[in-house]
Design an enzyme around this catalytic site. Structure first.
Site, PDB file in Angstrom:
ATOM      1  N   PRO A 166      30.199  10.425  -3.849  1.00  0.00           N
ATOM      2  CA  PRO A 166      30.244   9.311  -4.460  1.00  0.00           C
ATOM      3  C   PRO A 166      31.262   9.773  -5.204  1.00  0.00           C
ATOM      4  O   PRO A 166      32.433  10.620  -4.930  1.00  0.00           O
ATOM      5  CB  PRO A 166      29.760  10.558  -6.187  1.00  0.00           C
ATOM      6  CG  PRO A 166      28.218  10.733  -5.592  1.00  0.00           C
ATOM      7  CD  PRO A 166      28.720  12.118  -3.909  1.00  0.00           C
ATOM      8  N   CYS A 167      32.677   8.655  -5.018  1.00  0.00           N
ATOM      9  CA  CYS A 167      33.661   8.171  -4.992  1.00  0.00           C
ATOM     10  C   CYS A 167      34.544   8.049  -6.181  1.00  0.00           C
ATOM     11  O   CYS A 167      35.682   8.887  -6.670  1.00  0.00           O
ATOM     12  CB  CYS A 167      34.732   6.915  -4.270  1.00  0.00           C
ATOM     13  SG  CYS A 167      34.081   5.410  -4.988  1.00  0.00           S
ATOM     14  N   GLN A 168      33.518   7.646  -7.761  1.00  0.00           N
ATOM     15  CA  GLN A 168      33.558   7.749  -9.133  1.00  0.00           C
ATOM     16  C   GLN A 168      35.068   8.722  -9.190  1.00  0.00           C
ATOM     17  O   GLN A 168      36.670   8.186  -9.681  1.00  0.00           O
ATOM     18  CB  GLN A 168      33.283   7.298  -9.788  1.00  0.00           C
ATOM     19  CG  GLN A 168      32.178   6.451  -9.491  1.00  0.00           C
ATOM     20  CD  GLN A 168      30.854   6.665  -8.748  1.00  0.00           C
ATOM     21  OE1 GLN A 168      31.040   7.435  -7.543  1.00  0.00           O
ATOM     22  NE2 GLN A 168      29.918   6.129  -9.268  1.00  0.00           N
ATOM     23  N   PHE A 219      37.699  10.328  -7.244  1.00  0.00           N
ATOM     24  CA  PHE A 219      38.256   9.996  -6.670  1.00  0.00           C
ATOM     25  C   PHE A 219      38.870   8.685  -7.013  1.00  0.00           C
ATOM     26  O   PHE A 219      40.697   9.003  -6.229  1.00  0.00           O
ATOM     27  CB  PHE A 219      38.181  11.132  -5.060  1.00  0.00           C
ATOM     28  CG  PHE A 219      37.314  12.469  -5.371  1.00  0.00           C
ATOM     29  CD1 PHE A 219      38.775  13.161  -5.096  1.00  0.00           C
ATOM     30  CD2 PHE A 219      35.990  12.665  -5.109  1.00  0.00           C
ATOM     31  CE1 PHE A 219      38.008  15.041  -5.144  1.00  0.00           C
ATOM     32  CE2 PHE A 219      35.957  13.391  -5.421  1.00  0.00           C
ATOM     33  CZ  PHE A 219      36.601  14.798  -4.980  1.00  0.00           C
ATOM     34  N   SER A 220      38.427   7.502  -7.031  1.00  0.00           N
ATOM     35  CA  SER A 220      38.959   6.650  -6.883  1.00  0.00           C
ATOM     36  C   SER A 220      40.136   6.453  -7.995  1.00  0.00           C
ATOM     37  O   SER A 220      40.087   7.266  -9.212  1.00  0.00           O
ATOM     38  CB  SER A 220      37.977   5.568  -7.480  1.00  0.00           C
ATOM     39  OG  SER A 220      38.543   3.923  -7.196  1.00  0.00           O
TER      40      SER A 220
END
Length: 437
Positions: free
Chosen positions: A85-87, A89-90
């Site tokens: 999941p990128c949330q 790091f985004s």
């Protein structure tokens, strides 16, 4: 190529295990390249899409699956893929993962060095849970190395937002070293930043990608872009000249022009029984529109960016259904705003036009996915040292029908009696109905 609707779902012959599988971006890519895959996915809605598409799935938390259900993974699996999941790091998120990069790097080294995992798990509790998931591909590799009758994965493929690139570089260094718990097993490994529009995806999206494989498979070859990069020249869209919707820029030698939103949607709308209908966006026989982003531009949250239909889309996120589409008439005046449908958003991600999106939160499913066309390029180079053929890319426009009995069988494999599914994931919330007047 095996049709999802005709496979025997006994999990034999599956080569690819996709952690954080989502609705199936990498699985769709694998299918059109002729590989069988199985995914681990905790979100029930994404699982419902996968079942409808005929994609084998474990409805599970990757951490629980690794600790207590590792033996359920088919022994034929020799490729590990994952897009955590990128949330956190985004750049669109709050940055918990970005602030913790050095901490996560230390955890990667400590895992390989052989520190007690219970102690590490206790310390991980202080991190955003989604941030800690970036460690899971390494932990799955170590588990495979240390499990009797299992072999180390021959190929490992990881992808994430660009801010995770420094962690993929740490992965690369560790995988090349063969030290500690890797027990002398060394990988050829490389990582890059890839722009999706340079591989024929009709959107701008940059991904950090790592490919590692055992030395007998040879050195890892860099992916070669097939399309030109999109360079945005911001202008005042409301004062556009007559040539606004034509691209006259010179193309780099040997590179195709980027695929625009109009190109992708027009092509999808012409396929048999397509749910994509662009007639509402056509003027004088041409598809002409511009999209207003849901996100701010240039550091100003109130200033919304715009993209023309002759350009690639903004990065497709889970908020794509909030992006306004404005049809453009002959005088270039925008008409009433519209929204992308789920099939249209899927096409901008390069999913087949008729992909069977199911469950709830479908826009979030679309936005979270790996673009299958990019996945085909990555898997192609990682597994066979070649890009997808034109025939494979053409075939990837349409998804084969999946009979209901196949969907039902996959749901039984994925969820069974629900006892091994993530806690409360099947819970149905019931709203109290209002009394009759």
């Amino acid at each position: 190529m095996n049709s999802p609707g005709k496979q025997v779902h006994d999990l034999d012959g599956i080569r690819i295990l996709d952690l954080f599988a989502g609705p199936g971006g990498l699985d769709v890519a694998a299918h059109f390249l002729g590989y069988k895959s199985i995914g681990v996915e905790w979100d029930l809605n994404a699982c419902e899409t996968r079942y409808a598409a005929g994609l084998p799935t474990f409805h599970a938390d990757v951490r629980v699956m690794r600790k207590t259900r590792f033996d359920e993974v088919p022994e034929s699996v020799d490729v590990l893929t994952g897009g955590p999941p990128c949330q956190s790091f985004s750049v669109a998120g709050r940055g918990a993962g970005r602030r913790a990069l050095k901490t996560v790097e230390d955890f990667l080294h400590r895992l390989v060095a052989g520190e007690d995992e219970a102690t590490i798990d206790k310390e991980l509790a202080d991190l955003d849970p989604r941030t800690a998931l970036v460690l899971e591909p390494l932990r799955w590799l170590l588990k495979a190395i240390e499990t009797k009758d299992r072999s180390p994965y021959r190929v490992i493929i990881l992808e994430q937002v660009p801010t995770v690139g420094p962690l993929w570089e740490v992965y690369r260094t560790l995988l090349r070293s063969g030290e500690g718990r890797l027990q002398g097993i060394k990988y050829e490994a490389e990582c890059w930043e890839l722009k999706t529009e340079q591989f024929g995806v009709p959107q701008t999206r940059t991904r950090a990608v790592l490919i590692a494989r055992l030395p007998e498979l040879g050195a890892v070859t860099a992916l070669e872009a097939t399309h030109r990069a999109f360079e945005l020249h911001r202008g005042r869209r409301g004062e556009a000249p007559a040539g606004l919707f034509s691209s006259g820029a010179e193309l780099p030698t040997g590179k195709r022009p980027w695929v625009s939103m109009a190109d992708a949607l027009d092509a999808a709308s012409k396929l048999p029984n397509s749910p994509v209908n662009v007639s509402r966006l056509r003027t004088g026989g041409e598809t002409k529109f511009f999209v207003v982003s849901n996100y701010g531009s240039g550091g100003d949250p109130k200033k919304r960016g715009k993209r023309l239909s002759t350009e690639p889309a903004f990065t497709v996120t889970g908020k794509i259904s909030r992006n306004r589409i404005h049809k453009v008439g002959a005088d270039h005046e925008a008409e009433r705003g519209d929204r992308f449908t789920i099939p249209e958003a899927g096409v901008l991600q390069t999913f087949p036009h008729n992909f069977p999106w199911s469950g709830k939160d479908q826009s979030q499913q679309v936005g979270n996915a790996v673009p299958p066309r990019l996945g085909m390029h990555i898997l192609g180079m990682a597994l066979r040292d070649s890009a997808p053929s034109d025939g494979e890319l053409t075939a990837a426009q349409s998804w084969p029908p999946v009979p209901q009995p196949t969907t039902d069988a996959l749901r039984r494999i994925g969820c069974g009696d629900r006892s091994t599914c993530p806690p409360d994931s099947h819970k149905v919330s019931r709203r109290r109905s209002k009394p009759s007047p």
